[in-house]
Design a protein around this motif. Structure first.
Motif, PDB file in Angstrom:
ATOM      1  N   MET A   1       0.853  -1.193   0.000  1.00  0.00           N
ATOM      2  CA  MET A   1       0.000   0.000   0.000  1.00  0.00           C
ATOM      3  C   MET A   1       0.883   1.235   0.000  1.00  0.00           C
ATOM      4  O   MET A   1       1.834   1.320   0.763  1.00  0.00           O
ATOM      5  CB  MET A   1      -0.896  -0.055   1.246  1.00  0.00           C
ATOM      6  N   SER A   3       1.376   5.278   0.459  1.00  0.00           N
ATOM      7  CA  SER A   3       0.831   6.487   1.061  1.00  0.00           C
ATOM      8  C   SER A   3       1.433   7.673   0.339  1.00  0.00           C
ATOM      9  O   SER A   3       2.636   7.897   0.414  1.00  0.00           O
ATOM     10  CB  SER A   3       1.193   6.564   2.539  1.00  0.00           C
ATOM     11  N   ASN A  30       4.107   0.950   2.285  1.00  0.00           N
ATOM     12  CA  ASN A  30       3.982   0.117   3.484  1.00  0.00           C
ATOM     13  C   ASN A  30       3.561  -1.272   3.085  1.00  0.00           C
ATOM     14  O   ASN A  30       2.636  -1.454   2.290  1.00  0.00           O
ATOM     15  CB  ASN A  30       2.907   0.688   4.412  1.00  0.00           C
ATOM     16  N   GLY A  32       2.664  -4.795   5.248  1.00  0.00           N
ATOM     17  CA  GLY A  32       2.653  -5.326   6.593  1.00  0.00           C
ATOM     18  C   GLY A  32       1.547  -6.329   6.782  1.00  0.00           C
ATOM     19  O   GLY A  32       0.718  -6.538   5.901  1.00  0.00           O
ATOM     20  N   GLU A  34      -0.949  -8.054  10.091  1.00  0.00           N
ATOM     21  CA  GLU A  34      -1.287  -8.115  11.496  1.00  0.00           C
ATOM     22  C   GLU A  34      -2.170  -9.336  11.688  1.00  0.00           C
ATOM     23  O   GLU A  34      -3.153  -9.515  10.975  1.00  0.00           O
ATOM     24  CB  GLU A  34      -2.033  -6.840  11.927  1.00  0.00           C
ATOM     25  N   LEU A  36      -4.268 -11.786  14.426  1.00  0.00           N
ATOM     26  CA  LEU A  36      -4.809 -11.938  15.769  1.00  0.00           C
ATOM     27  C   LEU A  36      -5.257 -13.384  15.949  1.00  0.00           C
ATOM     28  O   LEU A  36      -6.010 -13.898  15.132  1.00  0.00           O
ATOM     29  CB  LEU A  36      -6.007 -10.995  15.944  1.00  0.00           C
ATOM     30  N   LEU A  37      -4.754 -14.045  16.961  1.00  0.00           N
ATOM     31  CA  LEU A  37      -5.116 -15.438  17.219  1.00  0.00           C
ATOM     32  C   LEU A  37      -5.766 -15.516  18.585  1.00  0.00           C
ATOM     33  O   LEU A  37      -5.249 -14.972  19.558  1.00  0.00           O
ATOM     34  CB  LEU A  37      -3.868 -16.331  17.229  1.00  0.00           C
ATOM     35  N   THR A  38      -6.903 -16.200  18.661  1.00  0.00           N
ATOM     36  CA  THR A  38      -7.486 -16.416  19.980  1.00  0.00           C
ATOM     37  C   THR A  38      -7.778 -17.902  20.128  1.00  0.00           C
ATOM     38  O   THR A  38      -8.074 -18.586  19.142  1.00  0.00           O
ATOM     39  CB  THR A  38      -8.801 -15.627  20.169  1.00  0.00           C
ATOM     40  N   SER A  40      -8.872 -21.271  23.194  1.00  0.00           N
ATOM     41  CA  SER A  40      -9.152 -21.711  24.564  1.00  0.00           C
ATOM     42  C   SER A  40      -8.625 -23.130  24.729  1.00  0.00           C
ATOM     43  O   SER A  40      -9.335 -24.106  24.482  1.00  0.00           O
ATOM     44  CB  SER A  40     -10.655 -21.694  24.849  1.00  0.00           C
ATOM     45  N   PRO A  41      -7.374 -23.275  25.117  1.00  0.00           N
ATOM     46  CA  PRO A  41      -6.780 -24.609  25.224  1.00  0.00           C
ATOM     47  C   PRO A  41      -7.512 -25.466  26.251  1.00  0.00           C
ATOM     48  O   PRO A  41      -7.618 -26.671  26.083  1.00  0.00           O
ATOM     49  CB  PRO A  41      -5.350 -24.342  25.672  1.00  0.00           C
ATOM     50  N   LYS A  43     -11.069 -25.727  28.679  1.00  0.00           N
ATOM     51  CA  LYS A  43     -12.347 -25.120  29.011  1.00  0.00           C
ATOM     52  C   LYS A  43     -13.194 -26.199  29.682  1.00  0.00           C
ATOM     53  O   LYS A  43     -13.745 -27.069  29.025  1.00  0.00           O
ATOM     54  CB  LYS A  43     -13.033 -24.621  27.737  1.00  0.00           C
ATOM     55  N   THR A  56       2.358  -8.377  14.824  1.00  0.00           N
ATOM     56  CA  THR A  56       2.385  -7.246  13.890  1.00  0.00           C
ATOM     57  C   THR A  56       3.729  -7.171  13.200  1.00  0.00           C
ATOM     58  O   THR A  56       4.774  -7.258  13.851  1.00  0.00           O
ATOM     59  CB  THR A  56       2.161  -5.905  14.634  1.00  0.00           C
ATOM     60  N   LEU A  57       3.682  -6.991  11.897  1.00  0.00           N
ATOM     61  CA  LEU A  57       4.909  -6.849  11.126  1.00  0.00           C
ATOM     62  C   LEU A  57       4.666  -5.769  10.101  1.00  0.00           C
ATOM     63  O   LEU A  57       3.629  -5.727   9.459  1.00  0.00           O
ATOM     64  CB  LEU A  57       5.215  -8.198  10.452  1.00  0.00           C
ATOM     65  N   ASN A  58       5.609  -4.859  10.001  1.00  0.00           N
ATOM     66  CA  ASN A  58       5.467  -3.792   9.008  1.00  0.00           C
ATOM     67  C   ASN A  58       6.816  -3.474   8.403  1.00  0.00           C
ATOM     68  O   ASN A  58       7.824  -3.406   9.088  1.00  0.00           O
ATOM     69  CB  ASN A  58       4.860  -2.542   9.647  1.00  0.00           C
TER      70      ASN A  58
END
Lengths: 308, 492
Positions: A1, A3, A30, A32, A34, A36-38, A40-41, A43, A56-58
């Motif tokens: 991207m 700018s 740019n 990069g 990002e 996000l991992l969620t 529940s090992p 429960k 995050t990597l940029n």
């Protein structure tokens, strides 16, 4: 991207009629990601374990200089010695430019006839403050009324300009000056390409001269990693049987939070994640400029939460 | 172990760009009447020449540092002295910014209110500012000046700038002569040079025309008759002198030349100037000597420092040779002159002499000396004695160019080093024209035995941010400061 037309504030020629000028110019590319991992090992009725990971990597690159200027710097970041947040064509927007020893094509330091290294004062690229990547990891455990959660922040790579250390050297308070008075032969080549053999003394003049021992590139700390326990929270919900007797409060929980409790880093100063200016600085700001900057504070908070 | 579930969110980077808009905050007004802009302009008119005089005064041998081997004594530049920033380039900054940008606002705001007088005065000041600046720096961005949509500025030849100065003066004279529009009652208090007196500003504009018409004396197109015509319409007495005043009430309101601002503590007057007024060169002591200089505490003599050598060879020390504070313009309260009647008379004397009109030259020459003496407070008797002394020729037939230029040097000393420098460059720093003037030895190594012709503009402005254009005129060359300057050459 890409700018385009970044808001930049160069000084420009006074022929503008002004000292500083806001312009829209320059192109930064740019690239990069990002993630996000969620998860529940675990429960079950007794224990819930939640994990949240944020990666995050940029990589950014100045592909066109503002106003096609040969050199561009954020003048506010020129806060200690001759190093500043400078933009160099083809390098990261988070570059540091500053004084460095002159080097030949092989990267070897060029030494003058007097045995002292020659200095490049044209503000070459000397560092990149952009970390290779950052990673945040949150773990949360819930065991009945007791909950524990903590966030670890990891930063891998990126350079920091330790201007505090530079001042301490000039004042003779840094460990770097322990070899003061000793004679060394500087590792490098002469202008004609032979090995340097002229000895010099690391005396007070060496350690107090901006063109000798205080050359800014010597205070860029490379590839700084850090692991930080950003916060830790323990909360406990009081048993309902205890609370119901009051007839007023329906539930009650207490929690204890601590911030910045642990920091592991290969940075020699107190904290690599500092900003020499504040958030109002333009462009890439003075992140990674450590000039007697205060480290992030350790804080504790005790809270009570009541429901009526 | 229960089931493990993962959620993936992938965010590709985004970035945005914004166009800047002016902030319309009622508490931070972006516009205002012209009056409040004026005091800053007038202060900057004195500040630029006063700041840079510390350096130009060493080229012209008005004064020197007490330390030896000074680079400016040796006709070096800021670059050869390894200095950066604003050193010796305050006039550049003031011309475009403190003076120029404020004049732009004055003109816009005055036109909107039909205060035509401001427009005329602004044009006269702008013409003067261009003249001061281009004589100091040579080529400058002229046509593109104050266009803040640009980021690089082309340097224009001094010839074009001189033509532009003439045009600005003509427009100023026309505007002030027509005297239309409304008068702002505030102008008398904010315009502290002439208190809004149009007739005097017209004379000021003619004085600038006279200066630049005389600067081109080495060209075939030099027209002495025209110079004389301009002088006759310029300042007519000391009452017309353009002065920037200081109250001296505190540091902010004290002259840069005075002891409170403390900028001349490391300087002493030059041996050259001391010798001009103590009788060594001209054969008669000058009654101005005790009014312009402090005598030494030990011998009560008027002595000074030679260029390059510092104070040591004089036999005096920084204690026994006093500073120049306390005399003439070197006090907190003394006004700083920009142009004087005396200067105009010397310009007339030179032009008339070159034209062959000895009588006119002789009268203007004597009027120039007398006006300066009256300005500094010499008694009528002492003026008569000096004018009858061996220091000055006693008839039109005996008058030489050397007499004119030497007496002009004395009258310009201390404040008009810009014009003195212009004179020295026109006459190649010659001791045949300036009695007793000797070039320093050695000159700076980068000079290759050539004399200094110009100063360098501000590092921040031109070397850092306008480098490609600056380099095109040779600005990045190590000997740019000795590059010939157009007005002093024979080139048309």
């Amino acid at each position: 991207m890409e700018s385009r037309n970044q808001i930049v504030q160069p000084r420009l020629s006074y022929a503008t009629g002004y000292i500083l000028q806001l312009i829209n110019s320059g192109v930064v590319r740019n690239r990069g990601v990002e993630i996000l991992l969620t998860g529940s090992p675990v429960k079950n009725d007794k224990l819930t374990w939640d994990v949240i990971g944020n990666f995050t990597l940029n990589r950014n690159k100045v592909t066109q200089m503002p106003a096609d200027l040969p050199e561009f710097y954020l003048s506010d970041t020129w806060l200690a010695g001759n190093a500043r947040a400078g933009y160099v064509l083809g390098e990261s927007m988070m570059s540091i430019t500053g004084y460095d020893y002159q080097r030949n094509a092989n990267g070897e330091v060029i030494v003058g006839a007097n045995g002292f290294p020659l200095v490049n004062t044209a503000f070459p690229f000397i560092g990149n403050r952009q970390p290779k990547f950052t990673f945040g990891l949150t773990n949360r455990f819930q065991m009945g009324p007791l909950a524990v959660s903590f966030l670890f922040d990891f930063r891998i790579g990126g350079d920091v300009y330790n201007a505090t250390e530079r001042d301490l050297v000039a004042l003779g308070l840094s460990k770097r000056t322990l070899d003061r008075g000793t004679q060394i032969v500087f590792e490098g080549v002469t202008q004609t390409g032979e090995r340097n053999t002229v000895p010099i003394t690391l005396d007070q003049a060496w350690y107090t001269s901006g063109l000798r021992g205080l050359v800014e590139s010597q205070f860029i700390e490379k590839n700084i990693n850090a692991a930080r326990l950003r916060d830790l929270t323990i909360s406990y919900t009081l048993p309902k049987s205890l609370i119901e007797k009051t007839k007023i409060i329906k539930n009650l929980a207490v929690n204890l939070t601590g911030n910045n409790l642990l920091l592991f880093t290969n940075y020699s100063g107190p904290d690599p994640d500092v900003n020499g200016l504040n958030a109002s600085a333009r462009g890439s700001g003075a992140m990674g400029f450590d000039y007697f900057s205060l480290p992030q504070t350790v804080a504790f908070a005790l809270g009570v939460r009541a429901g009526f | 172990m229960k089931k493990i579930s993962f959620l993936f969110i992938l965010l590709v980077f985004m970035a945005s760009s914004c166009k800047i808009d002016y902030i319309n905050d009622p508490f931070v007004p972006q516009q205002g009447p012209p009056a409040p802009f004026m005091p800053q302009v007038i202060y900057a008119m004195a500040e630029g020449p006063m700041f840079d005089g510390r350096f130009i005064g060493r080229y012209t041998q008005n004064w020197h540092l007490t330390t030896a081997n000074d680079f400016y004594d040796r006709h070096g530049s800021r670059r050869t002295a390894a200095q950066t920033g604003l050193t010796a380039s305050q006039v550049w900054r003031n011309h475009y910014w403190s003076i120029g940008s404020n004049l732009n606002q004055i003109e816009i705001q005055a036109k909107a209110r039909n205060f035509a007088q401001y427009v005329g005065i602004a044009k006269a000041i702008r013409a003067w500012s261009w003249q001061l600046a281009t004589d100091q720096f040579g080529e400058m961005p002229f046509y593109q000046a104050w266009d803040n949509t640009l980021t690089a500025f082309v340097y224009d030849p001094q010839k074009d700038i001189y033509a532009g100065i003439n045009k600005l003066c003509d427009e100023a004279i026309q505007e002030l002569t027509a005297n239309t529009g409304l008068v702002d009652p505030q102008i008398r208090t904010v315009e502290t040079i002439y208190n809004g007196d149009n007739a005097k500003w017209i004379k000021f504009a003619f004085a600038v025309k006279a200066r630049i018409a005389n600067h081109i004396s080495n060209k075939r197109s030099y027209n002495p008759a025209q110079v004389i015509e301009f002088v006759d319409k310029a300042l007519a007495s000391n009452a017309d002198n353009a002065l920037v005043r200081f109250s001296g009430a505190n540091s902010d309101q004290s002259s840069f030349m005075g002891p409170t601002r403390a900028n001349f503590g490391a300087f002493r007057q030059s041996k050259y100037f001391a010798d001009l007024v103590n009788g060594t060169i001209l054969g008669a002591t000058d009654p101005r000597a005790p009014l312009l200089l402090n005598p030494t505490t030990t011998t009560q003599a008027f002595v000074g420092v030679e260029p390059v050598r510092g104070i040591t060879p004089t036999g005096f020390t920084t204690t026994t040779m006093p500073t120049i504070y306390g005399k003439y313009i070197f006090t907190d309260r003394a006004p700083f002159p920009l142009i004087t009647y005396s200067e105009m008379q010397f310009i007339k004397a030179e032009a008339a002499f070159r034209q062959g009109n000895r009588d006119m030259a002789f009268n203007a020459f004597r009027a120039g000396i007398r006006a300066h003496m009256e300005e500094v407070g010499v008694s009528a008797t002492n003026i008569t004695t000096y004018l009858a002394s061996a220091a000055v020729p006693q008839s039109a037939a005996a008058l030489t160019l050397k007499d004119i230029m030497t007496q002009k040097y004395i009258a310009m000393w201390g404040w008009n080093y810009h014009e003195t420098w212009t004179d020295l460059r026109r006459y190649n720093y010659s001791g045949d024209v300036f009695a007793g003037f000797v070039l320093p030895n050695p000159l700076a190594p980068e000079n290759n035995n050539r004399t200094v012709q110009r100063l360098l503009p501000t590092t921040f402005s031109e070397e850092d941010w306008n480098r490609p254009e600056f380099a095109k005129v040779g600005g990045m060359d190590v000997d740019y400061h000795v590059k010939p300057i157009w007005f002093a050459t024979s080139e048309e």
